[in-house]
Design an enzyme around this catalytic site. Structure first.
Site, PDB file in Angstrom:
ATOM      1  N   LYS A   1       0.827  -1.110   0.137  1.00 35.39           N
ATOM      2  CA  LYS A   1      -0.072  -0.163   0.053  1.00 35.39           C
ATOM      3  C   LYS A   1       0.988   1.058  -0.100  1.00 35.39           C
ATOM      4  O   LYS A   1       2.049   1.239   0.415  1.00 35.39           O
ATOM      5  CB  LYS A   1      -0.945   0.137   1.182  1.00 35.39           C
ATOM      6  CG  LYS A   1      -0.168   0.052   2.572  1.00 35.39           C
ATOM      7  CD  LYS A   1      -0.231   1.448   3.217  1.00 35.39           C
ATOM      8  CE  LYS A   1       0.469   1.708   4.649  1.00 35.39           C
ATOM      9  NZ  LYS A   1       0.516   2.884   5.011  1.00 35.39           N
TER      10      LYS A   1
ATOM     11  N   ASP B   1      -1.526  -6.009   3.319  1.00 34.78           N
ATOM     12  CA  ASP B   1      -1.806  -4.990   4.299  1.00 34.78           C
ATOM     13  C   ASP B   1      -0.897  -5.446   5.434  1.00 34.78           C
ATOM     14  O   ASP B   1      -1.325  -6.522   6.049  1.00 34.78           O
ATOM     15  CB  ASP B   1      -3.240  -4.813   4.636  1.00 34.78           C
ATOM     16  CG  ASP B   1      -3.376  -3.733   5.647  1.00 34.78           C
ATOM     17  OD1 ASP B   1      -2.628  -3.458   6.462  1.00 34.78           O
ATOM     18  OD2 ASP B   1      -4.618  -3.289   5.811  1.00 34.78           O
ATOM     19  N   HIS B   2       0.117  -5.022   5.902  1.00 34.82           N
ATOM     20  CA  HIS B   2       0.985  -5.851   7.103  1.00 34.82           C
ATOM     21  C   HIS B   2       0.264  -6.014   8.321  1.00 34.82           C
ATOM     22  O   HIS B   2       0.549  -6.654   9.309  1.00 34.82           O
ATOM     23  CB  HIS B   2       2.367  -5.181   7.088  1.00 34.82           C
ATOM     24  CG  HIS B   2       2.312  -3.789   7.757  1.00 34.82           C
ATOM     25  ND1 HIS B   2       2.177  -2.164   6.890  1.00 34.82           N
ATOM     26  CD2 HIS B   2       2.361  -3.152   9.087  1.00 34.82           C
ATOM     27  CE1 HIS B   2       2.210  -1.528   7.762  1.00 34.82           C
ATOM     28  NE2 HIS B   2       2.187  -1.793   9.234  1.00 34.82           N
TER      29      HIS B   2
ATOM     30  N   HIS C   1      -5.545  -0.144   6.392  1.00 38.84           N
ATOM     31  CA  HIS C   1      -5.434  -0.587   7.860  1.00 38.84           C
ATOM     32  C   HIS C   1      -6.742  -0.677   8.575  1.00 38.84           C
ATOM     33  O   HIS C   1      -7.279  -1.832   8.970  1.00 38.84           O
ATOM     34  CB  HIS C   1      -4.395  -0.131   8.727  1.00 38.84           C
ATOM     35  CG  HIS C   1      -3.169  -0.158   8.164  1.00 38.84           C
ATOM     36  ND1 HIS C   1      -2.531  -1.077   7.183  1.00 38.84           N
ATOM     37  CD2 HIS C   1      -2.142   0.790   8.288  1.00 38.84           C
ATOM     38  CE1 HIS C   1      -1.272  -0.848   6.891  1.00 38.84           C
ATOM     39  NE2 HIS C   1      -0.923   0.246   7.392  1.00 38.84           N
TER      40      HIS C   1
END
Length: 515
Positions: free
Chosen positions: A166, A195-196, A258
């Site tokens: 992202k 998306d970490h 997030h």
């Protein structure tokens, strides 16, 4: 050297598929601090295939050997002694480097030759996994160049997957355009929009917690829950990212990815299975159910802030406008708070409050489920003046865990009620090992599991929700920036947003120095 197998697991360790992992932007901070240490952790735990190799590409003038030395330093920063360990020696000898510009077609020819060499040396079955750790403006071009070089073509059972960091676009139109562009080259099943946050254990545990415990799911609805709060607070400022951040801001950087991922996992219906599209179908339904604010609602349901100077632990912190590469008259927000509603049967009339910001009091990401108050009549007659409400807190970082608050009688001859907490910590129960949060995501990409990655429709749904906010904020400049001190919990307007509904942000153990 074989990476040692993980022990103590309830099920046998299954290594990922054979592949060459290509890291674009390999000399950058993300690769050094997160990706390569995550690969080391996977190797240590026996989760990488024996037939595995890494090829890094970046503009810095490294050779393969000097790049390996560069990564030795990164490993020591990750975990002391790791650069001399057997798993790192195994991974190091499988690491290669190509120097070249992302805009130079000849660099992709050299890349193709290096991939072929690594694939032959390590028998990787010609499976390729491309990780784009690059600035957003290069994504479309890299995918085009990979396609032109034939490096995304799947034949004879070989797979090609592309992992995209992202932000995916900077508004609805650009996200749609980028989806159209990359799907000219790739199938949706080849695209892994990462998306970490979803690599964190507690986020993944949300589905197990909700759907695997019979005591919670029956009360997970509007009949029992008063409201939901989601906080993602950072103590850091923009550091050296001022040039990027001043053109992006917190709303773009955090909310459509997030925070909307956290909302969708918190609010979704039970999927029919844990298959990737079964889970993502339910997440997409939640994003579609979020009420898109009308322009006039943006003024009453959203708050933006920018940090000014502050003092934390005796150290003076600069204002955002004094950070490197930030305009001294910048109106970019570093804090966002939103009130959102969901138009569906389970969550009608239950407000979801979101806040995220930089230079706040404490580093913290958590989901707070605030339950409705019990009927008071019985306790009023017993002399109890107030009842504490039940509250469930799912802590995502830095102290991963879950706590439940409930009321109990204070010992003594009179009827007094006080809140107590039951608390579960991942570290206490399962121990703590150095982790980057990327291990599960990299592993899932190598085995072809897209559950924790966003689909095109989810990305576009997130931008659709915040587009009216972007439009109004662009049309109306903020009048009070900076409006919160570095080291505080954000601007007063954030507290007012909840206070108008009779609510308040959860106290997080550290008082706001501004109060």
């Amino acid at each position: 050297m074989n990476p040692k197998a993980a022990t103590g697991a309830a099920t046998p360790v299954v290594p990922a598929d054979s592949c060459v992992m290509v890291i674009f932007g390999a000399s950058g901070d993300l690769a050094k601090r997160k990706l390569v240490p995550a690969l080391y952790n996977l190797a240590r735990d026996g989760l990488l295939s024996q037939q595995f190799a890494i090829v890094g590409l970046a503009t810095r003038d490294y050779t393969t050997e000097s790049f390996r030395s560069h990564l030795d330093e990164a490993m020591e920063a990750h975990e002391a002694g790791s650069s001399r360990s057997a798993p790192w020696a195994w991974l190091r000898e499988r690491t290669y480097y190509v120097s070249g510009s992302l805009e130079d077609a000849s660099a992709y020819q050299r890349l193709e030759a290096q991939i072929a060499e690594a694939a032959k040396a390590h028998q990787t079955a010609n499976n390729h996994f491309y990780y784009l750790a690059v600035a957003p403006q290069f994504i479309g071009q890299i995918v085009r160049e990979l396609g032109s070089a034939g490096l995304t073509r799947e034949t004879e059972g070989q797979w090609r997957r592309v992992n995209i960091e992202k932000p995916f676009g900077r508004d609805l139109d650009s996200a749609r355009a980028l989806n159209v562009e990359i799907r000219k080259t790739l199938e949706e099943r080849q695209i892994y929009r990462i998306d970490h946050y979803l690599g964190k254990e507690t986020v993944q545990n949300l589905m197990v917690f909700r759907f695997g415990n019979g005591i919670f799911e029956p009360i997970w609805n509007r009949s029992y829950i008063d409201h939901v709060q989601i906080t993602a607070a950072e103590t850091l400022g923009v550091e050296q990212r001022g040039g990027y951040y001043d053109t992006s801001g917190t709303l773009r950087d955090m909310v459509p990815n997030h925070l909307f991922q956290l909302i969708s996992l918190t609010a979704m219906e039970p999927p029919v299975s844990f298959a990737a599209d079964a889970v993502r179908d339910e997440q997409a339904k939640i994003l579609d159910a979020i009420q898109i604010p009308r322009p006039e609602e943006v003024l009453t349901r959203t708050v933006r802030g920018q940090y000014g100077e502050g003092i934390v632990d005796g150290r003076r912190l600069p204002a955002y406008r004094s950070e490197p590469n930030v305009s001294p008259t910048s109106n970019t927000e570093t804090f966002v708070a939103l009130k959102l509603g969901l138009d569906n049967w389970r969550w009608a009339d239950v407000p979801f409050y979101l806040r995220t910001g930089k230079r706040m009091t404490r580093r913290l990401t958590e989901i707070v489920i605030q339950f409705k108050r019990a009927p008071f009549m019985l306790f009023r007659k017993a002399g109890v003046e107030s009842l504490a409400t039940n509250q469930l807190v799912i802590r995502i970082q830095p102290d991963e865990g879950i706590s439940l608050r409930f009321g109990t009688k204070v010992p003594g001859p009179t009827m007094k009620q006080a809140p107590v907490e039951m608390d579960f910590s991942y570290a206490d129960y399962f121990g703590a090992a150095p982790s980057t949060g990327y291990e599960r995501l990299l592993y899932d990409c190598m085995i072809g599991d897209q559950t924790l990655f966003q689909r095109a429709d989810m990305v576009e749904a997130g931008w659709t929700i915040i587009q009216p906010v972007l439009d109004v904020w662009q049309a109306l400049a903020p009048r009070s920036f900076p409006n919160y001190a570095a080291g505080s919990w954000g601007p007063k307007e954030s507290d007012d947003l909840l206070a108008r509904d009779g609510h308040a942000w959860r106290k997080n153990g550290v008082e706001d120095p501004g109060t």
